[in-house]
Design an enzyme around this catalytic site. Structure first.
Site, PDB file in Angstrom:
ATOM      1  N   HIS A 168       4.475  -7.548 -60.138  1.00  0.00           N
ATOM      2  CA  HIS A 168       4.787  -8.870 -59.541  1.00  0.00           C
ATOM      3  C   HIS A 168       6.035  -9.385 -60.306  1.00  0.00           C
ATOM      4  CE1 HIS A 168       4.784 -11.782 -56.329  1.00  0.00           C
ATOM      5  NE2 HIS A 168       4.489 -12.784 -57.371  1.00  0.00           N
ATOM      6  N   CYS A 313      -1.302 -43.274 -44.837  1.00  0.00           N
ATOM      7  CA  CYS A 313      -2.991 -43.402 -44.818  1.00  0.00           C
ATOM      8  C   CYS A 313      -3.455 -41.959 -44.776  1.00  0.00           C
ATOM      9  CB  CYS A 313      -3.585 -44.012 -43.961  1.00  0.00           C
ATOM     10  SG  CYS A 313      -2.388 -45.872 -43.712  1.00  0.00           S
ATOM     11  N   MET A 314      -5.066 -42.136 -44.739  1.00  0.00           N
ATOM     12  CA  MET A 314      -5.495 -40.760 -44.748  1.00  0.00           C
ATOM     13  C   MET A 314      -5.325 -39.819 -43.512  1.00  0.00           C
ATOM     14  SD  MET A 314      -9.655 -39.885 -45.283  1.00  0.00           S
ATOM     15  CE  MET A 314      -9.700 -40.688 -46.635  1.00  0.00           C
TER      16      MET A 314
HETATM   17  N1  PMH Z   1       2.448 -10.100 -54.061  1.00  0.00           N
HETATM   18  C1  PMH Z   1       1.731 -10.991 -55.057  1.00  0.00           C
HETATM   19  C2  PMH Z   1       0.891 -10.441 -55.731  1.00  0.00           C
HETATM   20  C3  PMH Z   1       1.914 -12.271 -54.633  1.00  0.00           C
HETATM   21  O1  PMH Z   1       1.259 -13.253 -55.657  1.00  0.00           O
HETATM   22  C4  PMH Z   1       2.777 -12.990 -53.773  1.00  0.00           C
HETATM   23  C5  PMH Z   1       2.780 -14.491 -53.354  1.00  0.00           C
HETATM   24  C6  PMH Z   1       3.378 -11.852 -52.623  1.00  0.00           C
HETATM   25  C7  PMH Z   1       3.259 -10.647 -53.082  1.00  0.00           C
HETATM   26  C8  PMH Z   1       4.205 -12.433 -51.839  1.00  0.00           C
HETATM   27  O2  PMH Z   1       5.415 -13.327 -52.076  1.00  0.00           O
HETATM   28  P1  PMH Z   1       6.331 -14.067 -51.257  1.00  0.00           P
HETATM   29  O3  PMH Z   1       5.663 -15.037 -50.564  1.00  0.00           O
HETATM   30  O4  PMH Z   1       7.394 -14.680 -52.258  1.00  0.00           O
HETATM   31  O5  PMH Z   1       7.116 -13.256 -50.307  1.00  0.00           O
HETATM   32  N2  PMH Z   1       2.277 -15.190 -54.179  1.00  0.00           N
HETATM   33  C9  PMH Z   1       2.615 -16.616 -54.558  1.00  0.00           C
HETATM   34  C10 PMH Z   1       2.020 -17.233 -55.531  1.00  0.00           C
HETATM   35  O6  PMH Z   1       0.804 -16.739 -56.074  1.00  0.00           O
HETATM   36  N3  PMH Z   1       2.424 -18.445 -55.687  1.00  0.00           N
HETATM   37  O7  PMH Z   1       3.344 -18.466 -54.695  1.00  0.00           O
HETATM   38  C11 PMH Z   1       3.589 -17.424 -54.006  1.00  0.00           C
END
Ligand code: PMH
Length: 384
Positions: A168, A313-314
């Site tokens: 990633h 508010c909530m």
């Molecule tokens: N693969 C992994 C392992 C991810 O965590 C995410 C998104 C995606 C693919 C998809 O990414 P995209 O939405 O940018 O296309 N995860 C997250 C995260 O953990 N925080 O923000 C996005």
């Protein structure tokens, strides 16, 4: 499709399923026919709704789904989704059996996990994706030795099959590509060490799928841009695809009053009317994800931008209206009205966060209305 559930409040989210289809078709055109698409539907499909998005994505060309946790995958299975689903986060080895039985593919990054998982797997084999940490610093193995150990351990058991290897990117949404280049290079080296290349090799999130031709491998993991949003402001005007946002957020004026100069609005009396003003009350608040920091931002009424006044508010907030709009007038928090639009990115900028967080934060109690070919197809209300 789903039965038509009723809801009884004047705040709702609309999800345009045609937009999701369009965005998938856009990315499919970019990556070519030999690269598959995994639709990332974790976190209630980034607030858009697990099931309608999963179904639309699969009907539009995605072959796989990705979620963060086994429970999300089990939910999709219970709703009848039969497509391959992978879990991106860490899972317990004790849950390997339930994952295998439900054909849920898991992320693995240590030999010990495989050893501990094997006794829990009964009939069907568990398909795993080996996660490599090439620079994100979150989960994953780092060395060729660790990778070899997993390969060797998996090869000893008929019940474990390596279906994929992946990594990633931490910075694919930035214009400076150097760090992502390094990650891609590390990933390639790790793949080279594999004795048997698995069917699925993947690295690209939306940003990499849109910006880095060298990172497609066999499948991309398409999240934020499937929902029609840019992975970051930095690359928003450089995207090669035309994306259409799928989500809009609406409410309704439920009370109108004329206030006199000096009258105060909401908790803490932080807002004081400067003159005679028309104040409208909306039935949406911080428990819906429309958080207190939205005070001072704007909404659209009758195609015009008007300010949110006083504390949110909530379950309610107040707006200052230029005239006496009647109870029942539609107000758009995110989306278009006439010529103007409040984009989710604008809300995110106001909140000093990212569009992902704004979409995910819209609470489950807000009903979602789905439309297809401009027709409302069904309503999903999590309270039913
Ligand atoms: N693969 C992994 C392992 C991810 O965590 C995410 C998104 C995606 C693919 C998809 O990414 P995209 O939405 O940018 O296309 N995860 C997250 C995260 O953990 N925080 O923000 C996005």
């Amino acid at each position: 499709m789903e039965s038509r559930n009723e809801f009884h409040r004047d705040t709702w989210v609309e999800v345009d399923l045609d937009a999701i289809q369009h965005n998938i078709q856009q990315i499919a055109g970019q990556i070519g026919l030999d690269v598959a698409i995994m639709a990332v539907v974790k976190a209630n499909a980034y607030g858009h709704g697990y099931l309608p998005v999963a179904r639309t994505a699969l009907a539009s060309g995605a072959t796989h789904l990705a979620v963060a946790f086994i429970d999300e995958a089990l939910f999709l299975r219970k709703q009848g989704i039969t497509a391959p689903i992978m879990v991106l986060g860490a899972s317990r080895p004790e849950d390997a059996g339930i994952a295998a039985a439900n054909e849920i593919q898991l992320t693995v990054y240590s030999k010990e996990w495989v050893v501990q998982a094997v006794p829990h797997i009964q009939n069907k084999p568990l398909l795993i994706h080996v996660k490599c940490d090439t620079g994100m610093g979150r989960i994953g193995l780092k060395t060729a030795d660790e990778l070899r150990e997993i390969e060797q351990e998996a090869a000893r058991h008929d019940t474990i099959k390596i279906e994929g290897i992946y990594t990633h990117f931490a910075t694919a949404d930035e214009t400076d590509t150097r760090y992502a280049d390094e990650q891609a290079e590390r990933f390639r080296k790790l793949i080279d060490h594999m004795k048997v290349k698995p069917p699925l090799i993947h690295a690209s999130n939306s940003a990499a799928a849109l910006m880095r031709r060298d990172s497609f491998f066999s499948i991309i993991r398409f999240g934020i841009s499937m929902y029609g949003l840019s992975p970051s402001n930095e690359i928003a005007d450089k995207l090669p695809a035309r994306l259409t946002p799928a989500l809009s957020f609406h409410s309704t004026v439920v009370h109108v009053k004329k206030v006199e100069p000096g009258e105060k609005i909401s908790y803490g009396s932080t807002y004081e009317a400067a003159g005679q003003e028309w104040i409208g009350t909306l039935p949406v608040g911080y428990a819906d994800g429309w958080i207190r920091k939205m005070q001072g931002f704007e909404v659209l009424i009758d195609g015009k931008r008007v300010p949110i006044v006083g504390r949110v508010c909530m379950d309610q907030c107040m707006i200052r209206m230029p005239e006496n709009y009647p109870v029942g007038t539609k107000v758009t928090l995110i989306g278009r009205q006439n010529g103007d639009a409040i984009l989710i990115d604008e809300v995110a900028d106001h909140l000093e966060t990212i569009n992902y967080e704004v979409a995910c934060a819209i609470a489950a109690r807000v009903p979602r209305i789905y439309s297809k070919k401009n027709k409302s197809v069904f309503v999903l209300n999590s309270l039913n």
